[in-house]
Motif scaffolding. Structure first.
Motif, PDB file in Angstrom:
ATOM      1  N   LEU A  66      10.780  -6.741  47.192  1.00 13.65           N
ATOM      2  CA  LEU A  66       9.575  -5.951  47.456  1.00 13.65           C
ATOM      3  C   LEU A  66       9.897  -4.467  47.556  1.00 13.65           C
ATOM      4  O   LEU A  66       9.171  -3.620  47.028  1.00 13.65           O
ATOM      5  N   ARG A  67      11.004  -4.136  48.227  1.00 11.58           N
ATOM      6  CA  ARG A  67      11.381  -2.726  48.356  1.00 11.58           C
ATOM      7  C   ARG A  67      11.808  -2.139  47.011  1.00 11.58           C
ATOM      8  O   ARG A  67      11.649  -0.938  46.780  1.00 11.58           O
ATOM      9  N   SER A  68      12.334  -2.965  46.131  1.00 10.64           N
ATOM     10  CA  SER A  68      12.698  -2.476  44.799  1.00 10.64           C
ATOM     11  C   SER A  68      11.457  -2.046  44.025  1.00 10.64           C
ATOM     12  O   SER A  68      11.420  -0.964  43.421  1.00 10.64           O
ATOM     13  N   ILE A  69      10.427  -2.888  44.052  1.00 11.80           N
ATOM     14  CA  ILE A  69       9.187  -2.525  43.369  1.00 11.80           C
ATOM     15  C   ILE A  69       8.520  -1.339  44.056  1.00 11.80           C
ATOM     16  O   ILE A  69       7.999  -0.423  43.401  1.00 11.80           O
ATOM     17  N   GLY A  70       8.525  -1.350  45.411  1.00 11.86           N
ATOM     18  CA  GLY A  70       7.955  -0.217  46.138  1.00 11.86           C
ATOM     19  C   GLY A  70       8.687   1.079  45.867  1.00 11.86           C
ATOM     20  O   GLY A  70       8.067   2.142  45.733  1.00 11.86           O
ATOM     21  N   GLY A  71      10.006   1.008  45.771  1.00 12.53           N
ATOM     22  CA  GLY A  71      10.782   2.202  45.441  1.00 12.53           C
ATOM     23  C   GLY A  71      10.481   2.719  44.055  1.00 12.53           C
ATOM     24  O   GLY A  71      10.450   3.940  43.821  1.00 12.53           O
ATOM     25  N   PHE A  72      10.227   1.817  43.111  1.00 13.99           N
ATOM     26  CA  PHE A  72       9.861   2.232  41.757  1.00 13.99           C
ATOM     27  C   PHE A  72       8.526   2.962  41.770  1.00 13.99           C
ATOM     28  O   PHE A  72       8.354   3.994  41.093  1.00 13.99           O
TER      29      PHE A  72
END
Length: 377
Positions: A66-72
């Motif tokens: 989730l944080r990977s997508i949010g970071g993107f």
């Protein structure tokens, strides 16, 4: 009189020292026994709570995803990490609800028909196998191909209660993973700081580097495996649809989901499709087998190396051994999480033992430096 008292005191001092030494030895033995007992109790508690630990690790994986997508999103949109993460959660929930509303009836119907027709497909497969030489011997050796007992009405209540208890356990596990993922995703620094406080101050910087490397490794693994799951599920669905196999949608979904488990997952995903095709004809079953082999080879030799070429490279034998070991010890959950657990352990061994203790550099720079040192002057 004074001389006798001095002689008495001199004769008594060794006895007192001997007793003190004995008590000191007994105290050390008791301390060691207490430490061993404490380690055994903690080990037993961890062993009994292994399922909870695995669920928390699964929540950590979901939080990293989730944080990977949010970071993107926060990288390309004027949003903070928290707002981007909230948008990702709302978008995923919305997609799940929308997809469930659009596909619920058809997919649920196909899944229900698939579960209803699998026993008939198994029966037909049993009959077809039994017609070949030594076929009956094969049927007798495979419990899944044997006929079920005729009278099962007496066990209906047990089946119903077992189904509801299993369903309740699955729902509880999913809730644990989701809640853990939300807490990890929105405030990861809190837990990272807590872990670093367990490390001596002089090693905090190195421990932070190790944790960061583990997080990046898991992030790359999850992004890569997600792409692989989507491609596997889509190609399997298209191939089954082209071959005219019924239940192509649920079989494609099963193939995509089980692709999360390398090596073993695709084999397990092919079994129901082959059984359904075998109910039609052995030739169709052979074509379905070729389809799954083609998709698996395409994924293993082309997609996975391209997608995860920068992620941690784990030896295939180590992956299979970890899957078998964790699968035997902890069941399906251990098998499901075997690869990411192995990736974390692999990074820890590489950075802590190989680099810090043995003093060997790992990676491209380390390999170049090692080659330069070994090259003749």
């Amino acid at each position: 009189m004074t001389e006798n008292a001095a002689n008495y005191q001199a004769t008594q001092e060794p006895i007192f020292n001997h007793s003190s030494t004995r008590w000191s030895f007994i105290r050390r033995v008791l301390i060691i026994i207490g430490l061993i007992a404490l380690i055994m109790v903690v080990g037993a508690a961890l062993w009994q709570g292994t399922e909870v630990i695995l669920l928390v690790f699964a929540g950590l994986l979901l939080a990293i995803f989730l944080r990977s997508i949010g970071g993107f999103l926060s990288k390309y949109l004027p949003l903070s990490q928290t707002w981007a993460l909230a948008i990702v959660l709302l978008a995923i929930i919305g997609l799940v609800i929308l997809g469930g509303w659009l596909l619920a009836l058809s997919v649920q119907k196909q899944f229900t028909e698939l579960s209803d027709q699998l026993p008939a497909a198994i029966a037909q497969a049993r009959e077809r196998v039994a017609d070949y030489p030594f076929g009956q011997t094969v049927v007798d050796q495979i419990p899944q191909l044997q006929q079920a007992p005729g009278n099962q009405s007496s066990n209906v209540f047990g089946r119903v209660t077992g189904f509801f208890s299993t369903a309740l356990g699955i729902v509880a596990n999913i809730l644990i993973v989701l809640i853990t993922a939300i807490y990890f995703a929105f405030n990861p620094k809190l837990y990272e700081t807590g872990v670093l406080k367990l490390v001596p101050r002089k090693h905090e910087k190195r421990a932070s580097e190790i944790l960061e490397t583990m997080g990046i490794t898991l992030q790359k693994f999850l992004l890569g495996i997600s792409c692989s799951m989507i491609i596997n599920g889509t190609l399997t669905f298209l191939g089954l649809w082209f071959l005219g196999i019924p239940f192509a949608i649920p079989l494609g979904i099963i193939a995509g989901l089980l692709s999360f488990i390398p090596n073993i997952g695709p084999i397990a995903a092919s079994v129901p499709a082959i059984l359904i095709a075998l109910a039609q004809s052995p030739t169709t079953a052979f074509y379905v087998l070729l389809l799954y082999l083609a998709v698996q080879n395409l994924d293993g030799f082309l997609l996975t190396p391209l997608i995860q070429q920068r992620a941690v490279s784990i030896p295939p034998v180590l992956v299979i051994a970890a899957q078998l070991l964790l699968g035997v010890l902890f069941g399906f959950l251990g098998l499901l999480l075997a690869v990411p657990i192995t990736a974390v352990v692999f990074v820890a061994v590489k950075m802590i033992y190989v680099e810090d203790i043995l003093g060997r550099k790992i990676g491209v720079k380390g390999e170049k430096q090692l080659a330069e040192n070994q090259s003749p002057a």
